[in-house]
Design a protein around this motif. Structure first.
Motif: not given
Length: 239
Positions: A71-72, A99-100, A105-108
């Motif tokens: 996430a960072g 992709n995982c 993180l709910g990112r594209p």
């Protein structure tokens, strides 16, 4: 044309069972030339690392203890690869892991973030069926010095893969993987459909066409017209 040659190291072999990315290495190509720009991070996976994986890349839990979580670094990673074509060896593996991580993180995912992906493992197997297609084997085949590669490392492997890819595609157009819905006959790489496009067509000159026609005529004469490219006479069909 902007391309990013990418490699990852992970805690194990399968993101589906909870394995995570612990290193990302990328180098940038623009118009088939290395620009010197790169992206390289180590990532704390908040879990253990398989002993077999440590034996391959040498990255330990202790080394990663003070490194950022995915996430960072995700925004910096997205900024570096956005809209580029990715070049990956065994793309199914790295794409699945990345992709995982993005999905957690709910990112594209990469099919939205990037323009496409080239799988150099698939390309190597197509170009030399039955031959070894590991990165080390390709370095040997294309005479690229990898003597300093005692362990796997994402940035080092990305740098070597960039040289291998340029050697493999020298004089060719890029082999693209479209990120649209796969057409019939396409193969998917964890959601990224594989499509070879942009192949350069070299058409014969008028003189070459005339020489070809003359050669076919000589063959037909020698075989008394019994050639597959010469249709039978209408009366022969009727008979």
């Amino acid at each position: 044309m902007r391309q990013i040659v990418l490699d990852t190291e992970t805690t194990g072999l399968d993101w589906r069972t909870g394995d995570r990315v612990i290193e990302i290495g990328c180098v940038e190509l623009v118009n088939r030339s290395l620009t010197g720009r790169h992206f390289h991070v180590y990532i704390n996976p908040d879990r253990g690392i398989d002993a077999e994986a440590v034996a391959v890349h040498g990255i330990t839990e202790e080394f990663l203890a003070d490194k950022p979580r995915f996430a960072g670094i995700v925004e910096a990673f997205e900024d570096f690869v956005r809209d580029a074509e990715l070049v990956i060896h065994n793309a199914n593996f790295d794409v699945g892991f990345l992709n995982c991580e993005l999905g957690l993180l709910g990112r594209p995912k990469l099919d939205v973030l990037c323009a496409g992906v080239i799988d150099t493992l698939r390309m190597a197997k197509e170009q030399n069926p039955g031959k070894k297609a590991s990165l080390d084997a390709l370095c040997d085949r294309y005479e690229i010095d990898n003597g300093h590669r005692t362990l796997h490392g994402a940035l080092l492997d990305a740098e070597l893969l960039a040289e291998v890819y340029l050697a493999m595609t020298r004089g060719q157009e890029s082999l693209m993987i479209a990120l649209d819905e796969p057409a019939p006959g396409q193969v998917e790489t964890d959601g990224l459909p594989v499509m070879r496009v942009g192949v350069k067509v070299v058409r014969a000159t008028e003189a070459e066409c005339e020489a070809h026609a003359a050669n076919l005529a000589d063959i037909a004469k020698a075989n008394k017209g019994l050639c597959l490219w010469i249709p039978p006479e209408p009366e022969a069909v009727a008979a």
